[in-house]
Design a protein around this motif. Structure first.
Motif, PDB file in Angstrom:
ATOM      1  N   THR A 107       0.932  -1.728  -0.058  1.00 22.09           N
ATOM      2  CA  THR A 107       0.094   0.093  -0.621  1.00 22.09           C
ATOM      3  C   THR A 107       0.893   1.348  -0.331  1.00 22.09           C
ATOM      4  OG1 THR A 107       0.072   0.433   1.919  1.00 22.09           O
ATOM      5  CG2 THR A 107      -1.949  -1.489   1.145  1.00 22.09           C
ATOM      6  N   TRP A 108       1.821   1.343   0.306  1.00 27.05           N
ATOM      7  CA  TRP A 108       2.793   2.021   0.634  1.00 27.05           C
ATOM      8  C   TRP A 108       2.919   3.379   1.535  1.00 27.05           C
ATOM      9  CZ3 TRP A 108       7.152   0.823  -0.762  1.00 27.05           C
ATOM     10  CH2 TRP A 108       7.474  -0.010  -1.507  1.00 27.05           C
ATOM     11  N   GLU A 109       1.887   2.652   2.641  1.00 24.39           N
ATOM     12  CA  GLU A 109       1.564   3.200   3.504  1.00 24.39           C
ATOM     13  C   GLU A 109       2.461   2.953   4.788  1.00 24.39           C
ATOM     14  OE1 GLU A 109      -1.213   5.315   4.332  1.00 24.39           O
ATOM     15  OE2 GLU A 109      -1.992   4.670   2.161  1.00 24.39           O
ATOM     16  N   LEU A 110       2.606   4.317   5.772  1.00 17.90           N
ATOM     17  CA  LEU A 110       3.430   4.237   7.425  1.00 17.90           C
ATOM     18  C   LEU A 110       3.071   3.008   8.318  1.00 17.90           C
ATOM     19  CD1 LEU A 110       6.155   5.202   8.019  1.00 17.90           C
ATOM     20  CD2 LEU A 110       4.559   6.790   9.488  1.00 17.90           C
ATOM     21  N   GLN A 111       3.956   2.044   8.253  1.00 15.77           N
ATOM     22  CA  GLN A 111       3.638   0.963   9.133  1.00 15.77           C
ATOM     23  C   GLN A 111       3.498   1.640  10.556  1.00 15.77           C
ATOM     24  OE1 GLN A 111       5.614  -2.396   7.690  1.00 15.77           O
ATOM     25  NE2 GLN A 111       4.570  -3.377   7.251  1.00 15.77           N
ATOM     26  N   SER A 112       4.971   2.135  10.522  1.00 18.86           N
ATOM     27  CA  SER A 112       5.529   2.103  11.933  1.00 18.86           C
ATOM     28  C   SER A 112       6.730   3.517  12.164  1.00 18.86           C
ATOM     29  CB  SER A 112       5.818   1.392  13.169  1.00 18.86           C
ATOM     30  OG  SER A 112       7.417   0.727  12.068  1.00 18.86           O
ATOM     31  N   THR A 113       6.573   4.079  13.047  1.00 18.81           N
ATOM     32  CA  THR A 113       7.912   4.695  12.996  1.00 18.81           C
ATOM     33  C   THR A 113       8.546   4.917  14.038  1.00 18.81           C
ATOM     34  OG1 THR A 113       6.610   6.890  12.009  1.00 18.81           O
ATOM     35  CG2 THR A 113       8.988   7.315  12.536  1.00 18.81           C
ATOM     36  N   LEU A 114      10.231   3.967  14.258  1.00 17.24           N
ATOM     37  CA  LEU A 114      10.682   3.705  15.502  1.00 17.24           C
ATOM     38  C   LEU A 114      11.848   5.331  15.457  1.00 17.24           C
ATOM     39  CD1 LEU A 114      12.600   0.711  13.519  1.00 17.24           C
ATOM     40  CD2 LEU A 114      10.379   1.102  14.855  1.00 17.24           C
ATOM     41  N   HIS A 115      11.584   5.393  16.822  1.00 12.44           N
ATOM     42  CA  HIS A 115      12.051   6.818  17.007  1.00 12.44           C
ATOM     43  C   HIS A 115      12.480   7.217  18.313  1.00 12.44           C
ATOM     44  CE1 HIS A 115       7.977   7.143  19.825  1.00 12.44           C
ATOM     45  NE2 HIS A 115       8.240   6.577  18.906  1.00 12.44           N
ATOM     46  N   HIS A 116      13.114   6.515  18.561  1.00 14.94           N
ATOM     47  CA  HIS A 116      14.234   5.863  20.422  1.00 14.94           C
ATOM     48  C   HIS A 116      15.758   6.613  19.738  1.00 14.94           C
ATOM     49  CE1 HIS A 116      11.224   4.317  22.932  1.00 14.94           C
ATOM     50  NE2 HIS A 116      11.189   3.609  22.118  1.00 14.94           N
ATOM     51  N   HIS A 117      16.129   6.944  19.021  1.00  9.79           N
ATOM     52  CA  HIS A 117      17.157   7.469  18.893  1.00  9.79           C
ATOM     53  C   HIS A 117      17.387   8.545  19.063  1.00  9.79           C
ATOM     54  CE1 HIS A 117      19.669   3.977  16.643  1.00  9.79           C
ATOM     55  NE2 HIS A 117      19.102   3.807  16.005  1.00  9.79           N
ATOM     56  N   ASN A 118      18.357   9.473  19.285  1.00  8.34           N
ATOM     57  CA  ASN A 118      18.375  11.321  20.006  1.00  8.34           C
ATOM     58  C   ASN A 118      18.539  11.531  18.488  1.00  8.34           C
ATOM     59  OD1 ASN A 118      20.832  11.227  21.365  1.00  8.34           O
ATOM     60  ND2 ASN A 118      19.528  10.529  22.754  1.00  8.34           N
ATOM     61  N   LYS A 119      19.634  11.455  17.409  1.00  7.80           N
ATOM     62  CA  LYS A 119      20.367  11.806  16.727  1.00  7.80           C
ATOM     63  C   LYS A 119      20.441  10.865  15.298  1.00  7.80           C
ATOM     64  CE  LYS A 119      24.177  14.297  19.055  1.00  7.80           C
ATOM     65  NZ  LYS A 119      25.623  14.465  19.421  1.00  7.80           N
ATOM     66  N   TRP A 120      20.773  12.111  14.317  1.00  9.80           N
ATOM     67  CA  TRP A 120      20.397  11.293  12.371  1.00  9.80           C
ATOM     68  C   TRP A 120      20.727   9.558  12.952  1.00  9.80           C
ATOM     69  CZ3 TRP A 120      23.304  14.509   8.128  1.00  9.80           C
ATOM     70  CH2 TRP A 120      22.671  15.637   8.740  1.00  9.80           C
ATOM     71  N   VAL A 121      19.920   9.304  12.054  1.00  6.64           N
ATOM     72  CA  VAL A 121      19.916   7.268  12.022  1.00  6.64           C
ATOM     73  C   VAL A 121      20.238   7.270  10.198  1.00  6.64           C
ATOM     74  CG1 VAL A 121      18.521   5.635  12.077  1.00  6.64           C
ATOM     75  CG2 VAL A 121      17.731   6.973  13.103  1.00  6.64           C
ATOM     76  N   TRP A 122      21.626   6.929  10.356  1.00  8.57           N
ATOM     77  CA  TRP A 122      22.439   6.688   8.865  1.00  8.57           C
ATOM     78  C   TRP A 122      21.913   5.205   7.828  1.00  8.57           C
ATOM     79  CZ3 TRP A 122      25.017  10.213   6.953  1.00  8.57           C
ATOM     80  CH2 TRP A 122      25.540  11.693   7.825  1.00  8.57           C
ATOM     81  N   GLY A 123      21.619   4.501   9.235  1.00  7.33           N
ATOM     82  CA  GLY A 123      21.637   3.349   7.650  1.00  7.33           C
ATOM     83  C   GLY A 123      20.175   2.617   8.884  1.00  7.33           C
ATOM     84  N   ALA A 124      20.384   1.384   8.039  1.00  8.51           N
ATOM     85  CA  ALA A 124      19.820  -0.077   8.823  1.00  8.51           C
ATOM     86  C   ALA A 124      19.401  -1.485   7.605  1.00  8.51           C
ATOM     87  CB  ALA A 124      17.714   0.773   9.133  1.00  8.51           C
ATOM     88  N   THR A 135      19.333  -0.660  13.707  1.00  8.40           N
ATOM     89  CA  THR A 135      19.962   0.999  12.651  1.00  8.40           C
ATOM     90  C   THR A 135      21.091   1.877  13.230  1.00  8.40           C
ATOM     91  OG1 THR A 135      18.445   1.888  15.143  1.00  8.40           O
ATOM     92  CG2 THR A 135      17.359   0.890  12.475  1.00  8.40           C
ATOM     93  N   ALA A 136      21.525   2.542  12.869  1.00  8.50           N
ATOM     94  CA  ALA A 136      23.060   2.929  13.325  1.00  8.50           C
ATOM     95  C   ALA A 136      22.425   4.661  12.985  1.00  8.50           C
ATOM     96  CB  ALA A 136      23.994   2.800  12.161  1.00  8.50           C
ATOM     97  N   SER A 137      23.260   4.981  14.297  1.00 12.56           N
ATOM     98  CA  SER A 137      23.108   6.529  14.727  1.00 12.56           C
ATOM     99  C   SER A 137      24.077   7.785  15.199  1.00 12.56           C
ATOM    100  CB  SER A 137      22.107   6.695  15.877  1.00 12.56           C
ATOM    101  OG  SER A 137      21.438   8.374  16.001  1.00 12.56           O
ATOM    102  N   SER A 138      23.828   9.110  14.951  1.00  9.75           N
ATOM    103  CA  SER A 138      24.565  10.029  15.025  1.00  9.75           C
ATOM    104  C   SER A 138      25.116  10.079  16.511  1.00  9.75           C
ATOM    105  CB  SER A 138      25.044  10.887  14.488  1.00  9.75           C
ATOM    106  OG  SER A 138      24.785  10.839  12.857  1.00  9.75           O
ATOM    107  N   ASP A 139      24.153   9.140  17.465  1.00 10.07           N
ATOM    108  CA  ASP A 139      23.639   9.310  18.472  1.00 10.07           C
ATOM    109  C   ASP A 139      24.619   8.117  19.615  1.00 10.07           C
ATOM    110  OD1 ASP A 139      22.885   6.882  18.805  1.00 10.07           O
ATOM    111  OD2 ASP A 139      20.736   7.476  19.673  1.00 10.07           O
ATOM    112  N   HIS A 140      25.866   7.548  18.480  1.00 11.32           N
ATOM    113  CA  HIS A 140      26.341   6.057  19.158  1.00 11.32           C
ATOM    114  C   HIS A 140      26.323   5.762  19.263  1.00 11.32           C
ATOM    115  CE1 HIS A 140      29.702   9.982  20.753  1.00 11.32           C
ATOM    116  NE2 HIS A 140      28.700  10.516  19.308  1.00 11.32           N
TER     117      HIS A 140
END
Length: 173
Positions: A107-124, A135-140
């Motif tokens: 459907t290309w609808e949003l399933q979920s938002t993963l939002h526990h990082h507190n800086k940029w999320v670079w990869g998955a 996931t990989a983040s700038s929050d180290h």
């Protein structure tokens, strides 16, 4: 994908470009990520400004037009990565808005938002059965997510600087 907005499809046996697709024929948009599903029926490209474009490369139409296009992340943020799941049912996009988002590919609808990082999320990266994501983040940190619950299962600490990419091999688990 390139900085001028072109996605090229190459024949690996001949080394020749067999198709060039431009998501936006009027204005060049920088392509930040591309991926193709294992069944070769879905090709995605994400622009650095958060737009995702979807094609069916199996149609064998030389002039492919997007089947779908949508804004994956808000205006003013950067889309940094886009990856289709091994089962081809989900797309993950990551962003400077500190989130990873999961999209249903039927459907290309949003399933979920993963939002526990507190800086940029670079990869998955998905696990082999598409039920977990790291996931990989700038929050180290890197985080392992259960995609059925959208909860963090494990947080991996210890990097002295930003974690910019990840890989997951769960074949021995």
């Amino acid at each position: 994908g390139d900085q001028d907005g072109a996605v090229k499809i190459w024949d690996l046996s001949t080394g020749r470009c067999i198709n060039t697709i431009k998501p936006s024929p009027y204005k060049p948009i920088s392509i930040q990520a591309v991926d193709i599903s294992e069944d070769e029926r879905t090709l995605v490209a994400a622009s650095n400004h958060g737009m995702v474009f979807v094609w069916d490369p199996s149609s064998h139409n030389h002039k492919l037009t997007p089947l779908q296009k949508f804004r994956a992340h808000p205006v003013g943020s950067y889309c940094l990565h886009a990856k289709l799941s091994p089962d081809s049912r989900s797309l993950v996009t990551t962003s400077s808005d500190k989130t990873a988002k999961l999209w249903d590919t039927t459907t290309w609808e949003l399933q979920s938002t993963l939002h526990h990082h507190n800086k940029w999320v670079w990869g998955a990266a998905f696990c082999a059965d598409s039920s977990y994501l790291v996931t990989a983040s700038s929050d180290h940190t890197a985080r392992l997510w259960n995609l059925r619950t959208s909860e963090v299962v494990q947080q991996y600490n210890g990097h002295p600087s930003a974690v910019t990419c990840v890989a997951l091999n769960d074949s021995s688990v």
